[in-house]
Design a protein around this motif. Structure first.
Motif, PDB file in Angstrom:
ATOM      1  N   LYS A  36       7.560  14.682  -1.838  1.00 43.06           N
ATOM      2  CA  LYS A  36       8.062  13.875  -2.931  1.00 43.06           C
ATOM      3  C   LYS A  36       9.112  12.916  -2.379  1.00 43.06           C
ATOM      4  CE  LYS A  36       7.318  17.489  -6.408  1.00 43.06           C
ATOM      5  NZ  LYS A  36       7.952  18.319  -7.468  1.00 43.06           N
ATOM      6  N   PHE A  37       9.455  11.924  -3.182  1.00 43.58           N
ATOM      7  CA  PHE A  37      10.483  10.967  -2.771  1.00 43.58           C
ATOM      8  C   PHE A  37      11.745  11.724  -2.353  1.00 43.58           C
ATOM      9  CE2 PHE A  37      14.107   8.218  -3.546  1.00 43.58           C
ATOM     10  CZ  PHE A  37      13.710   7.061  -2.914  1.00 43.58           C
ATOM     11  N   PRO A  38      12.389  11.373  -1.217  1.00 44.29           N
ATOM     12  CA  PRO A  38      12.162  10.164  -0.409  1.00 44.29           C
ATOM     13  C   PRO A  38      11.174  10.341   0.740  1.00 44.29           C
ATOM     14  CG  PRO A  38      14.135  11.235   0.338  1.00 44.29           C
ATOM     15  CD  PRO A  38      13.601  12.089  -0.789  1.00 44.29           C
ATOM     16  N   ASP A  39      10.455  11.437   0.793  1.00 42.66           N
ATOM     17  CA  ASP A  39       9.515  11.656   1.897  1.00 42.66           C
ATOM     18  C   ASP A  39       8.179  10.977   1.612  1.00 42.66           C
ATOM     19  OD1 ASP A  39      11.420  13.135   3.245  1.00 42.66           O
ATOM     20  OD2 ASP A  39      10.736  15.038   2.415  1.00 42.66           O
ATOM     21  N   VAL A  40       8.245   9.669   1.460  1.00 44.40           N
ATOM     22  CA  VAL A  40       7.052   8.869   1.206  1.00 44.40           C
ATOM     23  C   VAL A  40       7.033   7.696   2.171  1.00 44.40           C
ATOM     24  CG1 VAL A  40       6.911   9.510  -1.235  1.00 44.40           C
ATOM     25  CG2 VAL A  40       8.246   7.496  -0.551  1.00 44.40           C
ATOM     26  N   GLU A  41       5.898   7.051   2.287  1.00 40.31           N
ATOM     27  CA  GLU A  41       5.771   5.898   3.177  1.00 40.31           C
ATOM     28  C   GLU A  41       4.889   4.846   2.538  1.00 40.31           C
ATOM     29  OE1 GLU A  41       4.011   7.537   6.691  1.00 40.31           O
ATOM     30  OE2 GLU A  41       1.982   7.489   5.854  1.00 40.31           O
ATOM     31  N   VAL A  56       0.857  -1.174   0.000  1.00 38.93           N
ATOM     32  CA  VAL A  56       0.000   0.000   0.000  1.00 38.93           C
ATOM     33  C   VAL A  56       0.900   1.232   0.000  1.00 38.93           C
ATOM     34  CG1 VAL A  56      -1.828   1.249   1.192  1.00 38.93           C
ATOM     35  CG2 VAL A  56      -1.774  -1.255   1.263  1.00 38.93           C
ATOM     36  N   GLY A  57       0.889   1.977  -1.079  1.00 42.73           N
ATOM     37  CA  GLY A  57       1.774   3.127  -1.240  1.00 42.73           C
ATOM     38  C   GLY A  57       2.774   2.859  -2.345  1.00 42.73           C
ATOM     39  N   PRO A  58       3.797   3.703  -2.508  1.00 40.38           N
ATOM     40  CA  PRO A  58       4.145   4.790  -1.581  1.00 40.38           C
ATOM     41  C   PRO A  58       3.191   5.976  -1.668  1.00 40.38           C
ATOM     42  CG  PRO A  58       5.631   4.784  -3.462  1.00 40.38           C
ATOM     43  CD  PRO A  58       4.767   3.575  -3.611  1.00 40.38           C
ATOM     44  N   THR A  59       2.992   6.633  -0.543  1.00 44.41           N
ATOM     45  CA  THR A  59       2.159   7.820  -0.468  1.00 44.41           C
ATOM     46  C   THR A  59       2.957   8.941   0.202  1.00 44.41           C
ATOM     47  OG1 THR A  59       1.250   7.045   1.638  1.00 44.41           O
ATOM     48  CG2 THR A  59      -0.005   6.547  -0.336  1.00 44.41           C
ATOM     49  N   PRO A  60       2.661  10.190  -0.138  1.00 45.28           N
ATOM     50  CA  PRO A  60       3.390  11.311   0.467  1.00 45.28           C
ATOM     51  C   PRO A  60       3.206  11.349   1.973  1.00 45.28           C
ATOM     52  CG  PRO A  60       2.125  12.018  -1.453  1.00 45.28           C
ATOM     53  CD  PRO A  60       1.667  10.632  -1.135  1.00 45.28           C
ATOM     54  N   MET A  61       4.256  11.651   2.708  1.00 44.42           N
ATOM     55  CA  MET A  61       4.190  11.731   4.157  1.00 44.42           C
ATOM     56  C   MET A  61       3.520  13.022   4.613  1.00 44.42           C
ATOM     57  SD  MET A  61       7.970  10.191   5.076  1.00 44.42           S
ATOM     58  CE  MET A  61       7.679  10.173   6.834  1.00 44.42           C
ATOM     59  N   ILE A 119      -3.094  -3.907  12.916  1.00 43.37           N
ATOM     60  CA  ILE A 119      -2.500  -2.857  13.738  1.00 43.37           C
ATOM     61  C   ILE A 119      -1.553  -2.043  12.858  1.00 43.37           C
ATOM     62  CG2 ILE A 119      -1.052  -2.343  15.731  1.00 43.37           C
ATOM     63  CD1 ILE A 119      -1.935  -5.052  16.900  1.00 43.37           C
ATOM     64  N   LEU A 120      -1.749  -0.752  12.821  1.00 40.25           N
ATOM     65  CA  LEU A 120      -0.871   0.126  12.037  1.00 40.25           C
ATOM     66  C   LEU A 120      -0.656   1.419  12.809  1.00 40.25           C
ATOM     67  CD1 LEU A 120       0.665   0.569   9.333  1.00 40.25           C
ATOM     68  CD2 LEU A 120      -1.406   1.714   8.501  1.00 40.25           C
ATOM     69  N   ARG A 121       0.601   1.699  13.144  1.00 43.50           N
ATOM     70  CA  ARG A 121       0.948   2.896  13.906  1.00 43.50           C
ATOM     71  C   ARG A 121       1.662   3.914  13.011  1.00 43.50           C
ATOM     72  NH1 ARG A 121       2.908  -1.511  15.468  1.00 43.50           N
ATOM     73  NH2 ARG A 121       2.363  -2.656  17.371  1.00 43.50           N
ATOM     74  N   ASN A 122       1.369   5.181  13.245  1.00 45.83           N
ATOM     75  CA  ASN A 122       2.117   6.288  12.642  1.00 45.83           C
ATOM     76  C   ASN A 122       2.123   6.301  11.114  1.00 45.83           C
ATOM     77  OD1 ASN A 122       2.902   7.050  15.302  1.00 45.83           O
ATOM     78  ND2 ASN A 122       4.529   5.505  15.223  1.00 45.83           N
ATOM     79  N   LYS A 123       1.151   5.650  10.512  1.00 49.69           N
ATOM     80  CA  LYS A 123       0.976   5.704   9.059  1.00 49.69           C
ATOM     81  C   LYS A 123      -0.510   5.785   8.759  1.00 49.69           C
ATOM     82  CE  LYS A 123       5.181   3.126   7.889  1.00 49.69           C
ATOM     83  NZ  LYS A 123       5.751   1.953   7.186  1.00 49.69           N
ATOM     84  N   LYS A 124      -0.830   6.311   7.589  1.00 49.85           N
ATOM     85  CA  LYS A 124      -2.217   6.474   7.220  1.00 49.85           C
ATOM     86  C   LYS A 124      -2.810   5.150   6.760  1.00 49.85           C
ATOM     87  CE  LYS A 124      -5.346   9.032   4.186  1.00 49.85           C
ATOM     88  NZ  LYS A 124      -5.448  10.032   3.076  1.00 49.85           N
TER      89      LYS A 124
END
Length: 206
Positions: A51-56, A41-46, A196-201
């Motif tokens: 833009k890359f590398p600020d994606v998750e 799932v992703g990468p999506t902007p943080m 369980i998913l922490r600190n990500k959308k």
């Protein structure tokens, strides 16, 4: 009433596909078909405009959700798709006529027609192993110790779910809040597998 299900810690899943390979091997799943998949799932902007590398991104193991009110069971004309006392959804191959109504009704696309046998197949939560006190294969072979199995009705806090190394969610996972617990989109069927998913959308549904 019992409801055997899974809790999956997505922050621990490394996308190695061990669960996929183990499942295919122990359940003799045909080439080209899958009882479980691992999606990225992703990468999506943080953040907005990132833009890359600020994606998750995260990996999402996907299989039958063993729903509380399964749509597949509602549409099955022969009773082949049914719910066991342990809460898992199963397919009785002796009753299945291969009509594929259940495939069309499933919100998650996790069923397929075994064309050689003319019957529908899907994840059984390794019913044959659980009946002997053995963990589902995808749980015992999880490299990241991300999957936990147990009875959600017995302990809704997920603290008794056993993982691949005889551990529990409480012992193996970093602390998580109730807001970190997610389920796939519910269309009235009540999917039971908790993620369980922490600190990500979360992008998997509700």
């Amino acid at each position: 009433m019992a409801h055997n299900t899974l809790v999956i810690d997505l922050n621990r899943c490394v996308g190695c596909m061990s669960c996929n390979a183990a499942c295919k091997t122990v359940n003799n799943v045909p080439i080209g078909s899958f009882w479980n998949k691992v999606l990225r799932v992703g990468p999506t902007p943080m953040y907005e405009g990132a833009k890359f590398p600020d994606v998750e991104w995260y990996y999402l193991p996907l299989q039958c959700q063993h729903c509380e009110n399964p749509e597949c069971v509602k549409v099955c004309p022969t009773g082949a798709s049914h719910v066991l006392e342990d809460g898992t959804v199963q397919v009785d191959k002796s009753k299945c006529i291969g009509c594929q109504f259940c495939i069309m009704a499933c919100p998650y696309g996790v069923r397929y027609l075994n064309e050689d046998e003319g019957v529908v197949e899907k994840c059984t939560m390794c019913e044959q192993q659980v009946a002997q006190g053995v963990l589902p294969q995808c749980v015992s072979q999880c490299v990241g110790i991300a999957k936990f199995f147990g009875d959600a009705e017995a302990d809704p806090t997920f603290m008794s779910f056993r993982g691949g190394y005889n551990t529990t969610v409480a012992d193996s996972c970093r602390e998580f809040a109730e807001s970190d617990i997610h389920y796939l989109k519910d269309v009235g069927n009540g999917p039971s597998i908790a993620y369980i998913l922490r600190n990500k959308k979360w992008q998997g549904g509700k």
